[in-house]
Design an enzyme around this catalytic site. Structure first.
Site, PDB file in Angstrom:
ATOM      1  N   LYS A   6      -3.742 -12.145  -8.076  1.00 43.01           N
ATOM      2  CA  LYS A   6      -5.060 -12.572  -7.608  1.00 43.01           C
ATOM      3  C   LYS A   6      -6.193 -11.726  -8.194  1.00 43.01           C
ATOM      4  CE  LYS A   6      -5.247  -9.712  -3.489  1.00 43.01           C
ATOM      5  NZ  LYS A   6      -5.762  -9.536  -2.168  1.00 43.01           N
ATOM      6  N   LYS A  48     -10.171  -6.114  -7.035  1.00 43.52           N
ATOM      7  CA  LYS A  48     -10.717  -4.904  -7.648  1.00 43.52           C
ATOM      8  C   LYS A  48      -9.644  -3.840  -7.856  1.00 43.52           C
ATOM      9  CE  LYS A  48     -15.536  -4.657  -6.713  1.00 43.52           C
ATOM     10  NZ  LYS A  48     -15.928  -5.809  -5.955  1.00 43.52           N
ATOM     11  N   LYS A  53       0.841  -1.207   0.000  1.00 44.61           N
ATOM     12  CA  LYS A  53       0.000   0.000   0.000  1.00 44.61           C
ATOM     13  C   LYS A  53       0.873   1.252   0.000  1.00 44.61           C
ATOM     14  CE  LYS A  53      -4.377  -1.084  -0.146  1.00 44.61           C
ATOM     15  NZ  LYS A  53      -4.711  -2.383   0.033  1.00 44.61           N
TER      16      LYS A  53
HETATM   17  P1  TYM Z   1     -10.856  -8.657   1.637  1.00 50.90           P
HETATM   18  O1  TYM Z   1     -12.045  -7.833   1.949  1.00 50.90           O
HETATM   19  O2  TYM Z   1      -9.830  -8.139   0.713  1.00 50.90           O
HETATM   20  O3  TYM Z   1     -11.304 -10.058   1.067  1.00 50.90           O
HETATM   21  C1  TYM Z   1     -12.315 -10.821   1.720  1.00 50.90           C
HETATM   22  C2  TYM Z   1     -11.997 -12.293   1.685  1.00 50.90           C
HETATM   23  O4  TYM Z   1     -11.894 -12.734   0.323  1.00 50.90           O
HETATM   24  C3  TYM Z   1     -10.664 -13.382   0.131  1.00 50.90           C
HETATM   25  N1  TYM Z   1     -10.180 -13.088  -1.225  1.00 50.90           N
HETATM   26  C4  TYM Z   1      -9.665 -14.025  -2.023  1.00 50.90           C
HETATM   27  N2  TYM Z   1      -9.458 -15.335  -1.844  1.00 50.90           N
HETATM   28  C5  TYM Z   1      -8.908 -16.013  -2.860  1.00 50.90           C
HETATM   29  N3  TYM Z   1      -8.581 -15.439  -4.056  1.00 50.90           N
HETATM   30  C6  TYM Z   1      -8.775 -14.131  -4.266  1.00 50.90           C
HETATM   31  N4  TYM Z   1      -8.465 -13.593  -5.430  1.00 50.90           N
HETATM   32  C7  TYM Z   1      -9.332 -13.346  -3.225  1.00 50.90           C
HETATM   33  N5  TYM Z   1      -9.648 -12.030  -3.094  1.00 50.90           N
HETATM   34  C8  TYM Z   1     -10.161 -11.901  -1.853  1.00 50.90           C
HETATM   35  C9  TYM Z   1      -9.717 -12.787   1.176  1.00 50.90           C
HETATM   36  O5  TYM Z   1      -8.645 -13.662   1.443  1.00 50.90           O
HETATM   37  C10 TYM Z   1     -10.652 -12.627   2.337  1.00 50.90           C
HETATM   38  O6  TYM Z   1     -10.776 -13.840   3.034  1.00 50.90           O
HETATM   39  N6  TYM Z   1      -8.414  -7.897   5.876  1.00 50.90           N
HETATM   40  C11 TYM Z   1      -9.456  -8.673   5.252  1.00 50.90           C
HETATM   41  C12 TYM Z   1     -10.826  -8.463   5.860  1.00 50.90           C
HETATM   42  C13 TYM Z   1     -10.843  -8.717   7.320  1.00 50.90           C
HETATM   43  C14 TYM Z   1     -10.823  -9.989   7.964  1.00 50.90           C
HETATM   44  C15 TYM Z   1     -10.834  -9.691   9.354  1.00 50.90           C
HETATM   45  C16 TYM Z   1     -10.802 -11.293   7.502  1.00 50.90           C
HETATM   46  C17 TYM Z   1     -10.861  -7.773   8.285  1.00 50.90           C
HETATM   47  N7  TYM Z   1     -10.858  -8.341   9.518  1.00 50.90           N
HETATM   48  C18 TYM Z   1     -10.825 -10.727  10.298  1.00 50.90           C
HETATM   49  C19 TYM Z   1     -10.780 -12.314   8.453  1.00 50.90           C
HETATM   50  C20 TYM Z   1     -10.800 -12.023   9.823  1.00 50.90           C
HETATM   51  C21 TYM Z   1      -9.526  -8.227   3.809  1.00 50.90           C
HETATM   52  O7  TYM Z   1      -9.127  -7.146   3.450  1.00 50.90           O
HETATM   53  O8  TYM Z   1     -10.166  -9.116   2.994  1.00 50.90           O
END
Ligand code: TYM
Length: 333
Positions: free
Chosen positions: A196, A199, A113
């Protein structure tokens, strides 16, 4: 089988995409009837990018709708909005007191970031893994269904929980581990040949759960490939391998085998391959898309679900935060 405590969340950044579904939500749906599950919408987390208030609310609503459309059952799991839990920022603040600048600066997602948005390197971004740890350990989670990209954050959640236990000499937090039913955590690739599905690489890189058949066909027709194999039995390029990987998830094994054979014999026509993949993708997503459209109209259901989730999640979070307050030495007179 003994019940585990499961916690996971998704940031509200618009519509959920296939990566979110296959990496996270499809596991949530399976786990909800087997374990004690807490699934939330991570709206505190999205503040690092300063969304405007109307967008934030609409995005939160959209994730709630899509969670339900994917099959989350608010009677089976606790489904809530993160900002309905004031205990989370309180625990985040407590954990921050024992988080070191050096270890936060070394986190891969922070470094990424800091590189891509040099004009907005705020303290929330730096301490993002601390907030995420608070989300997880506030319910004393042991398993966290996430995609591969979140692995390092889980390691940090263990570090911060263990550190709190050690500093205050109390076994409050168990160790949470990242989880996927298929053993390995998954990374769903994007359509533009890169890493991956995400967005941040533009809408053309992702298939959203809400995308119409017309949009899916268009995005798939623009998916990056290469000039094609020139010798038999060569390794596909990264972009083509990505498409094979996606096909593995939404098409039959026979179809995948068929296109792999065509590739191996230098007879593959990417146009046909991508068209076929688009049709399987839209059939895969069709039932979810129909449910999204249906639930979107049901404001009363959304209000009720959010209210019940808030009550259940608060009950659990209150218990933990009281233990933390006591451990620290906050006492009422
Ligand atoms: P975020 O919002 O970017 O994504 C949400 C979930 O989707 C999964 N994900 C993917 N898995 C496989 N391939 C992909 N291309 C892909 N894109 C997204 C992410 O691994 C995630 O599980 N920090 C986290 C959100 C969060 C969270 C938490 C998760 C905040 N607090 C506590 C678990 C526990 C995030 O930004 O995910």
């Amino acid at each position: 089988m003994s019940k585990e405590i499961i916690v996971s969340g998704i940031r509200p950044t618009g519509n959920l995409h296939l990566g979110n579904y296959l990496g996270a939500v499809s596991n949530f749906v399976k786990m909800q009837y087997e374990h004690n599950c807490y699934f939330f919408i991570a709206d505190y987390h999205s503040l690092t990018t300063h969304p405007n208030p109307a967008d934030l609310h609409n995005n939160v609503k959209q994730v709630l709708v899509e969670y339900l459309a994917c099959g989350l059952d608010p009677e089976a799991c606790t489904l809530y909005i993160q900002s309905d839990l004031p205990q989370i920022p309180e625990l985040y603040m407590m954990l921050n007191m024992h988080a070191n600048l050096g270890e936060l600066e070394r986190v891969a997602s922070f470094k990424e970031k800091a590189r891509t948005q040099p004009n907005n390197i705020n303290a929330g971004l730096l301490t993002y893994p601390v907030l995420m740890a608070a989300d997880i350990i506030i319910h004393k989670a042991t398993k966290v269904p996430v995609g591969k990209d979140q692995e390092q954050h889980l390691e940090m959640a263990r570090t911060f929980g263990n550190r709190f236990n050690r500093v205050y000499q109390k076994e409050i937090f168990p160790e949470p581990y990242a989880f996927n039913y298929g053993q390995e955590l998954v990374k769903i690739p994007g359509l533009q040949g890169g890493g991956k599905m995400s967005k941040s690489d533009g809408d053309g890189n992702v298939i959203n759960l809400i995308d119409t058949p017309v949009i899916i066909r268009k995005k798939m027709s623009r998916a990056v490939t290469d000039t094609g194999p020139t010798e038999p039995n060569t390794q596909p390029s990264a972009a083509v391998q990505n498409l094979f990987d996606i096909m593995k998830l939404v098409s039959t094994a026979d179809k995948l085998e068929h296109y792999k054979n065509l590739y191996a014999n230098c007879a593959i026509r990417y146009g046909d391959f991508k068209k076929d993949l688009a049709e399987d993708m839209l059939n895969f997503l069709q039932p979810i898309r129909e449910k999204i459209i249906d639930i979107q109209r049901n404001e009363m259901l959304l209000r009720k679900v959010a209210q019940i989730g808030k009550e259940k999640a608060n009950e659990s979070a209150n218990k933990t935060i009281q233990e933390c307050r006591q451990a620290i030495g906050f006492k009422s007179f």
